[in-house]
Design an enzyme around this catalytic site. Structure first.
Site, PDB file in Angstrom:
ATOM      1  CB  CYS A  56      -4.940  19.560  14.097  1.00 54.38           C
ATOM      2  SG  CYS A  56      -6.275  20.569  14.755  1.00 54.38           S
ATOM      3  CB  CYS A  59      -4.928  22.877  12.410  1.00 55.16           C
ATOM      4  SG  CYS A  59      -4.629  22.704  14.184  1.00 55.16           S
TER       5      CYS A  59
END
Length: 134
Positions: A56, A59
């Site tokens: 991600c 993230c």
């Protein structure tokens, strides 16, 4: 020759001191486990649950922001639990998280704030500060 040895020794000492300081200021992230989380809640700890995935990009953008904030003296008591979005699905469901890049703040057993997909340092700081005593 003596001067060169002295400079090498001095440089080595400086590098060792710098490395020790870097390690001392390192953020303590814990892999989520129920017992540790419940113990932190019982103690009234300031907690940040970071639900993320290795793939991600959001993230990845959140991590250095969280780490910088956690290194601030006001946040040295913050406990960060990492939840892997892909391998800890039951935990993700337990927190009612719909996606990776979810940050959930707690003061003990009380959820104080939650965000999804946020990479704004100011709002992540506000989320973390929501765990502070009022």
């Amino acid at each position: 020759m003596k001067r060169r040895l002295f400079l090498i020794s001095l440089l080595t000492a400086l590098l060792a001191t710098w490395a020790a300081g870097s390690v001392a200021g390192a953020v303590d992230r814990k892999s989520y486990d129920t017992a540790s989380f419940k113990a932190a809640q019982q103690s009234g700890a300031r907690i940040l649950v970071d639900i993320s995935a290795t793939w991600c990009p959001t993230c990845k953008a959140q991590k250095p922001i969280i780490d910088r904030l956690a290194e601030q003296p006001v946040n040295t008591d913050l406990v960060i639990f990492e939840v892997d979005f892909d391998s800890q699905k039951s935990v993700v469901r337990q927190f009612h998280a719909q996606s990776q890049s979810t940050l959930i703040a707690f003061r003990g057993k009380v959820e104080t704030a939650r965000s999804v997909g946020d990479t704004n340092p100011g709002s992540i700081e506000a989320l973390i500060q929501s765990t502070a005593m009022k």
